[in-house]
Design an enzyme around this catalytic site. Structure first.
Site, PDB file in Angstrom:
ATOM      1  N   CYS A 129      -5.259  -2.586  -0.803  1.00 18.35           N
ATOM      2  CA  CYS A 129      -6.071  -3.798  -0.966  1.00 18.35           C
ATOM      3  C   CYS A 129      -7.252  -3.527  -1.902  1.00 18.35           C
ATOM      4  O   CYS A 129      -7.950  -2.512  -1.766  1.00 18.35           O
ATOM      5  CB  CYS A 129      -6.556  -4.280   0.383  1.00 18.35           C
ATOM      6  SG  CYS A 129      -5.194  -4.787   1.441  1.00 18.35           S
TER       7      CYS A 129
ATOM      8  N   SER B 280     -12.328  -5.748   9.392  1.00 20.13           N
ATOM      9  CA  SER B 280     -11.643  -5.264   8.203  1.00 20.13           C
ATOM     10  C   SER B 280     -12.689  -4.912   7.164  1.00 20.13           C
ATOM     11  O   SER B 280     -13.784  -5.478   7.153  1.00 20.13           O
ATOM     12  CB  SER B 280     -10.740  -6.364   7.668  1.00 20.13           C
ATOM     13  OG  SER B 280     -10.504  -6.167   6.305  1.00 20.13           O
TER      14      SER B 280
ATOM     15  N   CYS C  18       0.832  -1.215   0.000  1.00 14.64           N
ATOM     16  CA  CYS C  18       0.000   0.000   0.000  1.00 14.64           C
ATOM     17  C   CYS C  18       0.861   1.258   0.000  1.00 14.64           C
ATOM     18  O   CYS C  18       0.436   2.297  -0.485  1.00 14.64           O
ATOM     19  CB  CYS C  18      -0.912   0.045   1.223  1.00 14.64           C
ATOM     20  SG  CYS C  18      -1.499  -1.527   1.780  1.00 14.64           S
TER      21      CYS C  18
ATOM     22  N   GLU D 247      -8.977  -5.533  14.144  1.00 14.20           N
ATOM     23  CA  GLU D 247      -9.885  -5.988  13.092  1.00 14.20           C
ATOM     24  C   GLU D 247      -9.946  -7.512  13.110  1.00 14.20           C
ATOM     25  O   GLU D 247      -8.925  -8.168  13.240  1.00 14.20           O
ATOM     26  CB  GLU D 247      -9.378  -5.531  11.726  1.00 14.20           C
ATOM     27  CG  GLU D 247      -9.498  -4.053  11.524  1.00 14.20           C
ATOM     28  CD  GLU D 247      -9.064  -3.630  10.137  1.00 14.20           C
ATOM     29  OE1 GLU D 247      -8.495  -4.456   9.407  1.00 14.20           O
ATOM     30  OE2 GLU D 247      -9.290  -2.468   9.795  1.00 14.20           O
TER      31      GLU D 247
ATOM     32  N   ASP E 283      -5.364   1.919   5.082  1.00 17.47           N
ATOM     33  CA  ASP E 283      -6.607   2.176   5.816  1.00 17.47           C
ATOM     34  C   ASP E 283      -6.561   3.396   6.742  1.00 17.47           C
ATOM     35  O   ASP E 283      -7.464   4.225   6.733  1.00 17.47           O
ATOM     36  CB  ASP E 283      -6.966   0.968   6.671  1.00 17.47           C
ATOM     37  CG  ASP E 283      -7.250  -0.267   5.848  1.00 17.47           C
ATOM     38  OD1 ASP E 283      -6.954  -0.265   4.640  1.00 17.47           O
ATOM     39  OD2 ASP E 283      -7.758  -1.237   6.422  1.00 17.47           O
ATOM     40  N   LYS E 284      -5.560   3.451   7.592  1.00 16.64           N
ATOM     41  CA  LYS E 284      -5.546   4.496   8.621  1.00 16.64           C
ATOM     42  C   LYS E 284      -4.897   5.780   8.147  1.00 16.64           C
ATOM     43  O   LYS E 284      -5.096   6.842   8.726  1.00 16.64           O
ATOM     44  CB  LYS E 284      -4.806   4.003   9.877  1.00 16.64           C
ATOM     45  CG  LYS E 284      -5.327   2.702  10.423  1.00 16.64           C
ATOM     46  CD  LYS E 284      -6.799   2.782  10.771  1.00 16.64           C
ATOM     47  CE  LYS E 284      -7.377   1.417  11.054  1.00 16.64           C
ATOM     48  NZ  LYS E 284      -7.304   0.461   9.950  1.00 16.64           N
TER      49      LYS E 284
END
Ligand code: FES
EC number: 4.2.1.9
Length: 565
Positions: free
Chosen positions: A201, A479, A56, A453, A130-131
């Site tokens: 992802c 998730s 990522c 998650e 994600d974060k």
């Protein structure tokens, strides 16, 4: 550039570059290679969460170089700095995952710190997991200087034996292995081929959910969420950012002009229409608070109630984010929804134009030629998939992702796991049976800590073929890759004495997504008896980043923010 404009555009950096009382700062700026004329220019911080350790983020420092070129080409000084990132795909519930959610606020804190401390006039965040994205946006809202988020882009799908793969394929292979449903060769084949290169992802998991909705909110350029990481459009976007930033400086448009009640609604409408991650609930509660416009779970439920699920995207659907570009990307979907009166068109964006003005240039969404996004007349589900459930198990709410495929109601017998890892032991011993409601507790924001998650448990359940036969509830999170009948974010969490702490094996539990209730079928007296016998556990950490997080984090229904009293 006239001096008046210069003064306006460099109103923060001029504190260091123009004032005679700051000779050391000026000496240092000459020391990094700036010239006398550079010191008159606006300074733009370019915050990258790039690091080599995961797909990522591995390319973000490279994208930041293109961003810097675009900034310099527009007569500004671009200064790249790094902040951290944590890959949710490479954590583990008993260790790394505890740091995942805390990393969001560390990212926000660190971007705020550098931009404010170094007096940058604007900030461009180059983020891709994600974060990272909510962390970057929270910082941009706090700082409130012209800012743009650049998404690193979604990953391309992997391939093995004619099947498309992504990170969830690797997780689910483990469940198949536990259940004896996959050969050693295929297990290895899936793992070695799921991730073909850079990018976040690939389904409508948390990263793509946040990227799509932040674009809808107006904080990234149109198509930012649609270009895969390796698409040439991503590099072009990076080079165009400088011109967009210059325009924002000239117009004086800041994130708080862009993040409004209406633009938050636009963001969450996109989350619902696309079937996005439940983590978006947590992150938009936090982003709204950072912008001084606190939303509640009920505000989000109201958006879910009025927004049909339209996109057949993974994890519950068939398609990947890379497929969305071919149908016109997020702008085409927004244009359709705007035309149907579901998107506020008057919101300002980082182009310096409104949403409606941007969408006038977007392609049209064609329904005849594709099965990825459906029209409002034929939704996959008539209302949004995010449901906030309340009841004696979750007095302050729990968040479910109900696409309809998993049913709307589940009644079963509790099987309690005191932590995430325990379910894998139970699965290996064959103790997870159809008809159970698996309760994974002590995984909340404070108790986990970090609200892990449950991707490994839910993927293992899927891989074991129990996906439609059990439900799972937790004070942790899920998730974006999770599917199945699951309810997370249960508040109050077990560590704080929430009722989830009092569930015993064999209790009967009802989860009713339609009635939005979750009920533990014991009497009030029994609940009180169990409460009186409960002993609050000691915090798992008292020092370091996690010790600080436990002391500062707010509950899930307040977005798990760490900067409020
Ligand atoms: Fe980064 Fe999935 S681990 S997006």
């Amino acid at each position: 550039m006239s001096q008046t404009e210069t003064t306006k555009l460099n109103r923060y950096s001029s504190t260091l570059t123009q004032e005679v009382s700051n000779p050391a700062a000026q000496a240092m700026l000459y020391g990094i290679g700036l010239t006398e004329s550079d010191l008159d220019k606006p300074q733009i911080g370019i915050a990258s969460t790039g690091y080599e350790g995961n797909p990522c983020n591995m390319h973000l420092n490279g994208l930041s170089v293109y961003v810097k070129q675009g900034v310099q080409a527009n007569d500004m000084v671009g200064l790249i700095f790094n902040t951290i990132g944590v890959s949710d795909g490479m954590t583990n519930g008993n260790a790394g995952m505890k740091y995942s959610l805390p990393s969001r606020d560390m990212i926000a804190d660190s971007i705020e710190t550098v931009v404010n401390a170094q007096w940058y006039d604007g900030v461009i965040t180059v983020v891709g997991c994600d974060k990272n994205m909510p962390g970057a946006v929270m910082a941009m809202a706090r700082i409130d200087r012209p800012g743009i988020m650049v998404y690193g882009g979604t990953i391309r799908s992997g391939h093995y034996k004619g099947q498309k793969l992504d990170i969830v394929s690797a997780f689910e292979a483990y469940g198949k292995k536990l259940a004896g449903n996959i050969s050693d060769e295929d297990y290895k084949g899936v793992i070695q081929n799921s991730i073909p290169g850079p990018g976040a992802c690939g389904g409508m998991y948390t990263a793509n959910t946040m990227a799509s909705s932040i674009e809808a909110m107006g904080l990234s350029l149109p198509f930012s969420s649609s270009y895969p990481a390796t698409h040439e459009g991503k590099q072009n976007e990076c080079r165009k950012i400088g011109a967009a930033m210059k325009r924002l400086l000239e117009l004086g448009v800041t994130p708080k002009d862009i993040i409004t009640r209406e633009s938050l609604e636009n963001a969450l409408t996109i989350v619902m229409a696309l079937g996005g991650s439940t983590n978006a609930v947590l992150h938009y509660l936090a982003i709204s608070r950072a912008a001084g416009l606190p939303m509640t779970l009920n505000d989000i439920q109201a958006i879910s109630d009025r927004t049909p699920l339209l996109a057949d995207l993974k994890p519950s659907g068939k398609y990947y984010m890379e497929d969305v570009l071919a149908i016109g990307g997020i702008p085409a979907i927004m244009k359709y929804l705007h035309g149907q009166g579901m998107i506020h068109g008057n919101c300002m964006t980082v182009t310096g134009k409104t949403v409606a003005e941007n969408l006038a240039e977007a392609p049209d969404l064609e329904f005849e030629s594709q099965k990825i996004v459906f029209p409002l007349s034929q939704p996959l589900k008539a209302t949004g998939h995010i449901q906030v459930l309340y009841g004696n198990l979750a007095p302050r709410g729990g968040v479910a992702k109900i696409t309809g495929k998993e049913g709307l109601r589940f009644e079963g017998i509790a099987k309690v796991c005191e932590h995430e890892g325990e379910i894998l032991d139970f699965l290996a011993k064959g103790e997870i049976k159809p008809g159970q409601v698996i309760v994974i507790r002590n995984e909340g924001p404070k108790g986990g800590p970090g609200m892990a998650e449950m991707l490994k448990p839910t993927s293992a359940i899927m891989g074991a073929g129990l996906g439609d036969k059990v439900a799972l509830i937790t004070d942790g999170r899920f998730s974006g890759g999770t599917h199945g009948f699951v309810v997370g974010h249960i508040t109050p969490e077990a560590y704080e004495g929430g009722p989830i702490a009092f569930v015993k094996d064999g209790d009967r539990i009802t989860l009713d997504a339609e009635g939005r209730e979750m009920t533990l079928h014991i009497s009030d007296e029994e609940m009180e008896l169990r409460r009186s016998q409960w002993v609050k556990p000691a915090p798992k950490f008292t020092r370091g980043a996690l010790g600080k997080f436990i002391r500062s984090v707010k509950p899930a229904d307040e977005g798990c923010v760490t900067d409020e009293e």
